[in-house]
Structure formats: structure tokens, C-alpha cells
Enzyme design. Structure first.
Site, PDB file in Angstrom:
ATOM      1  N   GLU A 118       0.872  -1.179   0.000  1.00  0.00           N
ATOM      2  CA  GLU A 118       0.000   0.000   0.000  1.00  0.00           C
ATOM      3  C   GLU A 118       0.912   1.232   0.000  1.00  0.00           C
ATOM      4  O   GLU A 118       1.804   1.357   0.830  1.00  0.00           O
ATOM      5  CB  GLU A 118      -0.904  -0.034   1.235  1.00  0.00           C
ATOM      6  N   HIS A 119       0.647   2.166  -0.912  1.00  0.00           N
ATOM      7  CA  HIS A 119       1.630   3.166  -1.331  1.00  0.00           C
ATOM      8  C   HIS A 119       1.679   4.427  -0.469  1.00  0.00           C
ATOM      9  O   HIS A 119       2.608   5.230  -0.601  1.00  0.00           O
ATOM     10  CB  HIS A 119       1.310   3.549  -2.782  1.00  0.00           C
ATOM     11  N   CYS A 120       0.732   4.654   0.425  1.00  0.00           N
ATOM     12  CA  CYS A 120       0.615   5.990   1.027  1.00  0.00           C
ATOM     13  C   CYS A 120       1.851   6.391   1.823  1.00  0.00           C
ATOM     14  O   CYS A 120       2.203   7.569   1.868  1.00  0.00           O
ATOM     15  CB  CYS A 120      -0.648   6.109   1.875  1.00  0.00           C
TER      16      CYS A 120
END
Length: 607
Positions: free
Chosen positions: A319-321
Site C-alpha cells: 500500500e503506497h501511502c
């Protein structure tokens, strides 16, 4: 003794904030090659208005300068990143998360016994070893040419979960006011056939479970999940929804206390392990399954999901956040470059018997079940509408590019542009991610690949009247311009994120600053919309332990190009909407030809 993991953070230089005039001028230069004369004139007028004394652009930029000068602010991008990543309202599954497919011959994999449970246990033990070392700041800062890089993203590796919000998402993580210091969780969450299990990986006294213990725990999971979960009970499906819709679903589920407890188990887990009950047909199938797969067997909001197939092949979904590729590569390399025994020794793992394993169950009414089933079906359709392909060059890598006297990344981008023009007949906006971790709180900068020199190079290659010497000169000139622009990005001299943050500030604070209702023409100008409407979205992930890197496309016409460019090989994963799959396949064919053509063109002349 190694420097503590986070020791250099406060001493790193701050991300430079360009002047508004500099960013405006650079923006015009960057977008110009993509515009007609009329579009450029319209854009130039809009940029001039941004610079107008007393206008909204200047007011917003003054606010940004004041924010950057505020004590405690690490970077003028501190609010930009949450707005960009947590503010997106579409689905993150396939659209934002990214993946790596691991090699099968790594020291870690080779030291584990054959089998799914064994390979998964090896990864778990290695990850726990990294977690404990991070807790004690024994992970040395990554350096680049002797300079330490920012390590703050490591705080997002363990027990981090993205929480959906109606307007903007939030993050639940350690190293925060709500959860000071490193995670004290001792468990992971394991998915198998849509069933969810909590499994302890660290014992009550803080010692990790031994490899054989973890294998036994995973076998217990597989036995307990023999019967696939009913489609309408697999809560993981909900993590594929658009964010505001997922937020509504999550709040509805949390009215039941048992579900609050179930979410708590998932959200505080150190990481997620996904066990698949099949072996992929080939490498492309493996990459596709890592990127989306059966969403019943996923929880896309967890920062780290380690996936292991039935034949022991493995990879990761991120997950990139709070995590960029460079941080995850360092983490993955640390896991894969050492044996099971080495990790056990440094972590202090010891035999403790079967780890506690228990199912994680939600209480679901008919409305919740219908919601879950609909989300799963919708995402299955969305994933099926994505076309992918891999392209591999086993006889070309960075060593070969350097022998040709050209930057390896510039070579790759030249090949992409030539293939794209030949496949689609146009030069289109192209994004490349440039790491800026040498700065405090640094992440990435948005590089725009299309320079006048790049356009001239492609023009020359397609013009039969141009001789090879002139084509070679055009190629080397375009490569030099590419390298120079990359250096500008690395030095914090790129315009897009600066101007984009002004747009975000207007949304966040426009009323307070008295510019809420002032239309800023720049953000509707041809330059802004065309330069940022990607035809190609590119990013590289160099690691000897990675076979493929992958992510989805960013628009209905975009080809996502994720590439692993190493001394001896170049592996590329392409993704695009199925509606333009034919163009992607044409691009892949032309890319092979372009690489051969460039190698011949740039080869030294034999004496």
C-alpha cells in the site's frame, strides 16, 4: 558501530522550495513539447496570471513559504503527500498498490525447505528479524554515494493500515501520537481461501517463534481454512471499493462490537501473509495475481502483504501511502539476502511450540453480505478489464548500456518513446518517478520525460532521410537532456509538485486566505492537463532479488511500465485498460525492435 536507523533524519538537508517564478518558467518549458502553438500561448497566459502580484497564485505561494518556515515542519511537502495519497478517492487496489515478484533462488528461499508453508515461514521469520532490528534502530541508514538517505518510511512497514475516510483517508500506525514508539503487536494476519486467521509470530517474552514453529502455525491455518469462505463473508473485498464507499461500509460494520475487535486484529497486525491455493501458470500470471488476484484473499489497506503461492513462489503487495519503491526494495533485499538460520540467529528466534492461531470473524447481516458480494464482483470485473504483458531482455542490462556510453535509464526511456510513437503515432505525456530521499522527509519527484531533444530523437529515428550518424547524435543528445532533467528533479528543481501543492492549499485553506472562489486558470490550462495526462507511467526497481516490479495504469489510455533494470537483464511489466490492449501489445513488439535498433546505432565503430 552502525549509525542508528533514524539518527540522520534531523540533519538531512530540507527539500528546496523553488521560487514561484522558477517553477512557472520550468513548467512552461516542460509542457511546451506536447503543445500546439495555440495551446502554449493559452498556457503562458495562465502562468503569467499565477505570477500576478496580489493574485491567488502569489497569495497561495506566500502561504506555502510561511508553512515551510514554521518550526517543526520538515518539508513544504509535509501536507502535500497526505493530500496526494490519502486524498485520492478512487480504489487503491490495482490503481495505487504496487508489487514485486521475488526470485526463487534467493539465499532465503534456497535455505528454506521446499513447500508453501516453509517458504512463507522463512519470509515471516526474516520480516520479524527486520522488525526487531528496526525497533532497536539497528537497521543502518541507506546511503547514496556516501550520503545517508531518509529512513522515515520504515515507520510504515509494520502494523500500518490505511483507514478509509469520507473526505480523506487516515493512517493507523506506530510511531504516532496515538501509538508512540514501535509496534508492540506480536501477531500477523494470514489469509487462506478467503478465511482470516490471527497468528502470533513473537512469543510472550518477546522472542520470535522458531522456523519450525511458524511452519506448524501455517499448516494449522491451511487446515483450518480448508473450506473456502463464502464470497459474501470475505471482508477483504471491501478494501477494493472507492475510498468514500469503503469508509461507509466500514462504519456500518463497526456498529457491531465483534467487528470492531476483528478490525483491530487486522489493523494492528505486523503485516499480512496471503497463502494462495494454486501455483501460477507463468511469471505473468504470478505478477497479475500479486497485483489483484482474488480480493476475498486480500486486505489491500495493509502496508505490507507477503504472498506465497502453492508452489512456494512469493512476492509482495504494498500500500503506497507511506512507502515508496526504494524503501521497500531495501526491506525486501534485507529479507531475501540471508538464510533462514542467519535471520533466526540475529532475531533470537527459539522453539516455543505451536504459535497461537485463531480465526478472525465478522458478524455480518444481509446488507453487509450483499455489500461484500457486490464489491467482490465489481473488482473482479475491474481486474478482468486490465490487460498486462511482460517483456524481458535477458541479453541486455545496465552493463551493456554503459558499454554503449549511455545512461541505462536514458537508454530505457529512449526505447520507450520510440516504441510508443511507432505503436500509437504520437508523442504522449510520460511520467518517471525520481527518488529524493537525500532530503529530510524526502520521497519522490515527478519527472516529465518529454523534452525537445527527446522529440527530435524520435523524429530523426522515423525519418528515412536522416543518416545513422545524425540519428546517433540525436540519441546521445536526448540522453544527455534526460540525465540533466533527472538531476534537476533530484535537486528539488521540478515544477509540478510545487504548483500542485498550491492547488491543494487553495482547497484546504482558500477561505482563510481569501482566495477560495478565485479561479486559477493554470489548473485548467492545456499545459497542465496535457502534461499530466500520462500515456506512459514509468518507474524502475533495481534489485538482484526481484524478477518483476508491477503497478496498474493511471488513466484509460495509459500504459504502466514497471521495470527491473540490472547489470545483466531488463524485465518489464506492462499494464493498461483492456480497451487499449492492442496498442500495448504493439508497443511491446516495437520496444523489442527499438532496443535492437538502439544497440546497433550506439555500438562503437570497430577500428
Amino acid at each position: 558501530m552502525n549509525q542508528p536507523t533514524f539518527a540522520a533524519e534531523d540533519s538531512l538537508p530540507r527539500v528546496p522550495l523553488p521560487t514561484l517564478a522558477d517553477s512557472a518558467a520550468r513548467f512552461v518549458r516542460w509542457c511546451a513539447p506536447l503543445l500546439t502553438e495555440a495551446e502554449l500561448a493559452t498556457t503562458e497566459a495562465a502562468v503569467a496570471d499565477v505570477l500576478r502580484p496580489g493574485g491567488a497564485g502569489v497569495v497561495l505561494n506566500d502561504a506555502l513559504i510561511a508553512y515551510n518556515d514554521t518550526p517543526g515542519v520538515a518539508s513544504w511537502l509535509d501536507e502535500f503527500w497526505p493530500s496526494r495519497y490519502l486524498g485520492r478517492r478512487d480504489r487503491i487496489a490495482l490503481n495505487a498498490n504496487f508489487i514485486f515478484l521475488f526470485r526463487e533462488d534467493t539465499p532465503l528461499a534456497s535455505s528454506a525447505q521446499a513447500g508453501q508453508a516453509e517458504q512463507a515461514a522463512a519470509l515471516i521469520g526474516a520480516a520479524v528479524d527486520y522488525k526487531l532490528a528496526l525497533d532497536e534502530q539497528r537497521i543502518p541508514p541507506v546511503t547514496q554515494r556516501g550520503t545517508p538517505l531518509s529512513m522515515w518510511q520504515n515507520e510504515y512497514l509494520f502494523s500500518e493500515t490505511r483507514i478509509p475516510g469520507a473526505v480523506q483517508d487516515t493512517v493507523r500506525k506506530p510511531y504516532s501520537e496515538e501509538w508512540p514508539g514501535p509496534s508492540d503487536a506480536r501477531h500477523i494476519v494470514v489469509f487462506y481461501r478467503g478465511n482470516i486467521f490471527r497468528m502470533d509470530v513473537i512469543g510472550p517474552d518477546g522472542a520470535p517463534y522458531a522456523f519450525d514453529d511458524l511452519v506448524d502455525g501455517l499448516r494449522a491455518v491451511i487446515k483450518g481454512g480448508t473450506r473456502p469462505a463464502a464470497t459474501d463473508t470475505a471482508v477483504g473485498h471491501l478494501t477494493t471499493k472507492a475510498r468514500a464507499e469503503w469508509a461507509s461500509s466500514r462504519e456500518a460494520l463497526r456498529t457491531e462490537p465483534a467487528n470492531v475487535a476483528a478490525f483491530d486484529v487486522i489493523e494492528t497486525a505486523l503485516f499480512t501473509v496471503v497463502l494462495e491455493d494454486f501455483a501460477p501458470r507463468d511469471e505473468l500470471h504470478a505478477c497479475d495475481q500479486l497485483l489483484h488476484g482474488d480480493s476475498a484473499n486480500r486486505y489491500f489497506d495493509k502496508s505490507v502483504s507477503l504472498l506465497v503461492f502453492a508452489d512456494g513462489q512469493a512476492g509482495i503487495n504494498i500500500e503506497h501511502c507511506g512507502l515508496d519503491g526504494t524503501t521497500v526494495l531495501s526491506f525486501v533485499d534485507a529479507l531475501l539476502e540471508r538464510s533462514v538460520a542467519d535471520h533466526a540467529e540475529t532475531s533470537g528466534a527459539r522453539a516455543q511450540g505451536l504459535p497461537p492461531v485463531e480465526p478472525v470473524e465478522f458478524v455480518l447481516d444481509s446488507a453487509a453480505r450483499a455489500d461484500i458480494a457486490a464489491a467482490g464482483a465489481d473488482f473482479a470485473r475491474y481486474a478482468a478489464d486490465t490487460a498486462t504483458q511482460i517483456v524481458s531482455f535477458n541479453d541486455f542490462g545496465t552493463s551493456d548500456a554503459k558499454k554503449l556510453g549511455i545512461s541505462p535509464d536514458a537508454f530505457a526511456q529512449l526505447a520507450y518513446q520510440l516504441a510508443h510513437r511507432r505503436s500509437k503515432g504520437i508523442t504522449g505525456a510520460t511520467y518517471e518517478s525520481i527518488a529524493t530521499r537525500q532530503y529530510r522527509g524526502g520521497r519522490t519527484e515527478a519527472m516529465r520525460v518529454i523534452t525537445p531533444e527527446m522529440v527530435a530523437f524520435v523524429d530523426a529515428m522515423l525519418d528515412e532521410a536522416v543518416n545513422d550518424d545524425d540519428k546517433t547524435t540525436a540519441a546521445r543528445t536526448a540522453a544527455a537532456a534526460h540525465v540533466q532533467r533527472a538531476k534537476e528533479c533530484q535537486a528539488g528543481q521540478a515544477p509540478e509538485q510545487h504548483l500542485w501543492e498550491l492547488q491543494w492549499i487553495q482547497r484546504r485553506r482558500g477561505a482563510e486566505l481569501g482566495v477560495a472562489d478565485e479561479q486559477i486558470a493554470l489548473f485548467d490550462s492545456p499545459g497542465w492537463t496535457i502534461m499530466r495526462d500520462d500515456y506512459l507511467s514509468t518507474s524502475s526497481a533495481p534489485s538482484q532479488y526481484i524478477r518483476y516490479f508491477g503497478f496498474g495504469s493511471t488513466s484509460p489510455k495509459c500504459i504502466g511500465i514497471a521495470y527491473v533494470l540490472l547489470p545483466d537483464r531488463w524485465n518489464i511489466y506492462l499494464a493498461t485498460p483492456k480497451s487499449v490492449a492492442g496498442e500495448m501489445r504493439s508497443f511491446a513488439d516495437h520496444l523489442r525492435d527499438a532496443v535492437t535498433e538502439l544497440r546497433t546505432l550506439l555500438a562503437p565503430v570497430e577500428a
